[in-house]
Every structure is written in C-alpha cells, then in structure tokens.
Design a protein around this motif. Structure first.
Motif, PDB file in Angstrom:
ATOM      1  N   THR A   1       0.828  -1.211   0.000  1.00 31.70           N
ATOM      2  CA  THR A   1       0.000   0.000   0.000  1.00 31.70           C
ATOM      3  C   THR A   1       0.858   1.255   0.000  1.00 31.70           C
ATOM      4  N   VAL A   2       1.916   1.255   0.807  1.00 29.96           N
ATOM      5  CA  VAL A   2       2.814   2.407   0.852  1.00 29.96           C
ATOM      6  C   VAL A   2       3.480   2.611  -0.505  1.00 29.96           C
TER       7      VAL A   2
ATOM      8  N   ASP B   1       4.695   9.358   8.111  1.00 27.17           N
ATOM      9  CA  ASP B   1       4.970   8.085   8.787  1.00 27.17           C
ATOM     10  C   ASP B   1       4.080   7.006   8.172  1.00 27.17           C
ATOM     11  N   TRP B   2       4.645   5.833   7.963  1.00 23.30           N
ATOM     12  CA  TRP B   2       3.884   4.759   7.318  1.00 23.30           C
ATOM     13  C   TRP B   2       2.807   4.219   8.253  1.00 23.30           C
ATOM     14  N   ARG B   3       1.632   3.984   7.645  1.00 24.02           N
ATOM     15  CA  ARG B   3       0.569   3.313   8.371  1.00 24.02           C
ATOM     16  C   ARG B   3       0.023   2.116   7.590  1.00 24.02           C
ATOM     17  N   GLY B   4       0.345   2.050   6.299  1.00 25.90           N
ATOM     18  CA  GLY B   4      -0.070   0.924   5.476  1.00 25.90           C
ATOM     19  C   GLY B   4      -1.575   0.783   5.421  1.00 25.90           C
ATOM     20  N   ILE B   5      -2.061  -0.429   5.676  1.00 28.02           N
ATOM     21  CA  ILE B   5      -3.509  -0.675   5.667  1.00 28.02           C
ATOM     22  C   ILE B   5      -4.124  -0.392   7.034  1.00 28.02           C
ATOM     23  N   TYR B   6      -3.332   0.118   7.951  1.00 32.86           N
ATOM     24  CA  TYR B   6      -3.809   0.375   9.311  1.00 32.86           C
ATOM     25  C   TYR B   6      -4.180   1.846   9.470  1.00 32.86           C
TER      26      TYR B   6
ATOM     27  N   GLY C   1      -1.064   5.119   2.231  1.00 32.44           N
ATOM     28  CA  GLY C   1      -0.213   4.333   3.118  1.00 32.44           C
ATOM     29  C   GLY C   1       0.571   5.130   4.136  1.00 32.44           C
ATOM     30  N   SER C   2       0.515   6.469   4.071  1.00 29.47           N
ATOM     31  CA  SER C   2       1.256   7.309   5.019  1.00 29.47           C
ATOM     32  C   SER C   2       0.314   8.332   5.638  1.00 29.47           C
TER      33      SER C   2
END
Length: 413
Positions: free
Chosen positions: A143-144, A157-162, A151-152
C-alpha cells in the motif's frame, strides 16, 4: 486429521482480522463505507470470528480427530471467565448501553478464541502468527509503495492498511518475533523467516513508532538473555548467571536513559496529559467504572479535552479501570500476571525456541499495553495475552475411542 493443516491458517486469519486494519481498509477503501466499530461490515466480520471461536469450544467434543481442547487450570480460567462476564454486566450501567452490550458479547467470543489459540501446538501457533503478521505487514508495504497518500499519514509516517503508525508497528514487531522464531527453530524455513524479519524491520522503520521499537528491543533482549543464562548456567556454571545479571542491570540502565530522553517528547507529553484526565474520571466511578468500550463515543465524556477525542486512554491498565472499575482491574491484572509467570517459568525451566518465543511475545504485548489501549478494539493483543495465561498449567486431554478388539491372524511366511 486432514483438516489439521488448516488450523494455523484459520487461526492466523482470525488474528489478522483482530489487527483491525484490514477491516477498516476494506470497509472504507473497497466498500465505500465509513470507518467505525458499528459499521455493518466491521461488526459482521468481528461477530463471525467470535461466533466461530465459540462454536469451536462448544462443539469441541465432536472433533473428528478425537482430540480435545487443552483444559486450562482453574486459576487461569477463572479470571478470564470473570472478566468476560463483568464486561457483559458493565453494559447495565454504561453510558451507551446498546453499544456496550453488542461489543461485550463479542468479547466473550474473543475469550473462546484465546482458548483455541492456547490449545495449538507450538509449530501451528508460530505458523498462525507468521501468517497474520506477514500478511498484515506485507499488504501495508504494498500500500505504501502504490499510494503514499493512503499508506502514510500527514507526517509521512507509514501506516499501510492500518489507521495509524502505532497500529502498524506492533504488527511489524510480531512479524519480527515470528521470523526470529522460525529462523532459530528450523533450517528449512529460514528463507521465509528472513523475509518476515526483513519486512518487519522495514515497516517499523517506516512507521517511526518509538514505543514499538522500545517494546521490541526490551522484550527480545530480556527473553534471549534469560534463556541464554539458563542454558549457559547448566553448561558452564554459575559464572554465566552472574554475567547475565550484570548484562541485565546494564540493560535496565540503558532502557531507563532511553525512556528519560523520550519522556519529554510530544508523544509522551500528550499521553501523560491523557493519563491525568482519565485518572480524574476514574475517581468518579472507581469501583465499577463507566462501562466497557463505550465511554469514548459519549460526547459529554470526550468534550472535556480535545485529547480525549482520540478514543482511548492510551494505556490498557487505566483503560480497564476506567471502563470496568477496580472490580474489573483485578482479574485483568491476574491474567497479565499469569501470562508473565507462565512464560517466564517455561523459559527458565524448559529453555527452547518455543519458550523463548512465548516469553518474548508476552513481554512485547505487555509493554505495548503500557502506552496503548490494546485491551480495546477487539485486539489480537488482548486475545494473545489471554491465550498465554490459559496455557499456564493447562492439561491436554484426548478422547479414547472404545473399539472391539479384532483377533489377530496367525503370521504367515
């Protein structure tokens, strides 16, 4: 028997669902829905996990392979049962009874899921953990790479699918621990192990989460030191134990310095403010609390300060006290204590890759709960801690099939 290889995959899928990110990502991005616990898709999937786990426990006697779930010791089962029941009862005096009741019933299913996980052989459990964390982290990295805006977060900052970096980073920590366990446990799985560790490290670096890194380093280092000290003492004598104690004290000093340096950064300054506000609220209902996992949707409750709009106490110990009062905090502490005691005892008495993995995992989860409310959100963190507690003193049972003996025929040459 043919269904046995599917168990770690099914359990891994359940753990992945309880990391929450995939649910919100699918519901919000693919189904054009809203992100929230009361959304139909989110509620349906969580309910499916809870009902499936409950059915697995209720129908345990009808398993085709004749095996039975490992029977937890009463001292471990009692606090899990009591806390689950108290969560349900808290809906009677909660601020939002309808919401609290629905969420509480899912928590009963999560306790059943913890029992299913506690019953797994270590190899199956490790595969389930690897599947869940690997898929979650892998999907996040994809995703990122495909969309930085998705994704960020606003700070890159990365969060992806979260939903945020502090949700992605702990799952990445699980991937690293599962990968290390695979690496030391089997030569055949070292390619997959290396991939797990690699994507876990990359995701944690990209997320920028300080609390997850601190929890991972402390948990992995402390557990490895304990197991190494035990094995070294048996082989080389008490000098190894003395050296291990010295290293442990040095580690405590280094960790204290790290925490003191982070203490005045914004992430901890905001948490301390939230902790103070929550503590003031706890004083209003210290014995029975405000009701489980629903106070954060009450506008009168969250309007006291903008930081309360973030939806949690950012610490599971205060969170339990806030929602369930002192009556609910006691069994929670017992469950945490049993998880720590059981994993520490196993690592010291029976040092192995399996006992190291459980100890590192429990330490990591507990430390994460100091700064995040992972007891909420139907979280994998809480389920795994209950599973670790239920493993303490568990007795494995098997169903004996009564069959009519068949007379043997004479041997022929």
């Amino acid at each position: 028997m043919r269904l046995r290889p599917l168990r770690p995959l099914v359990v891994g899928a359940g753990i992945l669902v309880l990391t929450n990110g995939p649910l919100f990502f699918v519901g919000e991005r693919l189904l054009d829905g809203d992100r929230g616990w009361e959304e139909p898709f989110t509620r349906a999937v969580l309910l499916a996990v809870a009902v499936t786990a409950t059915a697995a426990v209720v129908l345990d006697r009808y398993r085709l392979d004749g095996a039975r779930l490992a029977r937890p010791h009463v001292a471990a089962a009692a606090p899990v049962v009591f806390m689950s029941a108290w969560i349900v009862l808290s809906s009677l005096w909660s601020l939002s009874p309808d919401i609290a009741r629905g969420r509480a019933l899912i928590y009963v299913g999560l306790a059943a899921f913890a029992w299913v996980i506690a019953d797994l052989e270590f190899g199956d459990f490790r595969r389930a953990l690897a599947v869940a964390s690997g898929l979650g982290v892998g999907a996040s990295l994809v995703t990122v790479a495909l969309s930085s805006s998705i994704g960020s977060d606003i700070n890159d900052d990365w969060r992806g699918i979260y939903t945020n970096r502090n949700s992605l980073a702990p799952v990445a920590g699980l991937a690293i621990l599962a990968g290390l366990s695979l690496w030391f446990g089997s030569r055949r799985g070292r390619v997959w192990a290396g991939m797990l560790v690699g994507i876990g490290v990359v995701a944690m670096l990209g997320s920028g989460s300080r609390t997850a890194w601190l929890a991972l380093v402390v948990a992995a280092g402390a557990s490895l030191l304990l197991v190494a000290a035990r094995v070294g003492t048996d082989r080389y004598g008490p000098r190894v134990r003395t050296a291990a104690i010295g290293i442990a004290l040095l580690g405590i000093a280094v960790t204290s310095v790290m925490v003191s340096q982070l203490w005045n950064e914004s992430t901890f300054v905001q948490r301390r403010t939230i902790w103070g506000l929550v503590w003031d609220r706890i004083g209003e209902r210290p014995l029975h609390g405000f009701g489980w996992f629903n106070v954060w949707v009450d506008p009168d409750f969250t309007a006291a300060d903008p930081l309360l709009g973030r939806g949690s106490a950012h610490g599971s110990f205060l969170e339990v006290w806030l929602g369930l009062g002192l009556i609910g905090l006691v069994p929670f502490l017992v469950i945490i204590g049993l998880a720590l005691y059981g994993s520490l005892e196993a690592a010291w008495r029976r040092p192995s890759v399996a006992s190291w993995t459980w100890l590192a995992l429990v330490l990591f989860l507990v430390i994460e709960n100091l700064t995040e409310s992972f007891v909420l959100w139907f979280s994998y963190n809480w389920v795994l801690l209950m599973a670790a507690a239920l493993r303490c003193g568990a007795v494995r049972r098997s169903r004996v099939e009564h069959r009519t003996p068949v007379p043997s025929e004479p041997a022929t040459v």
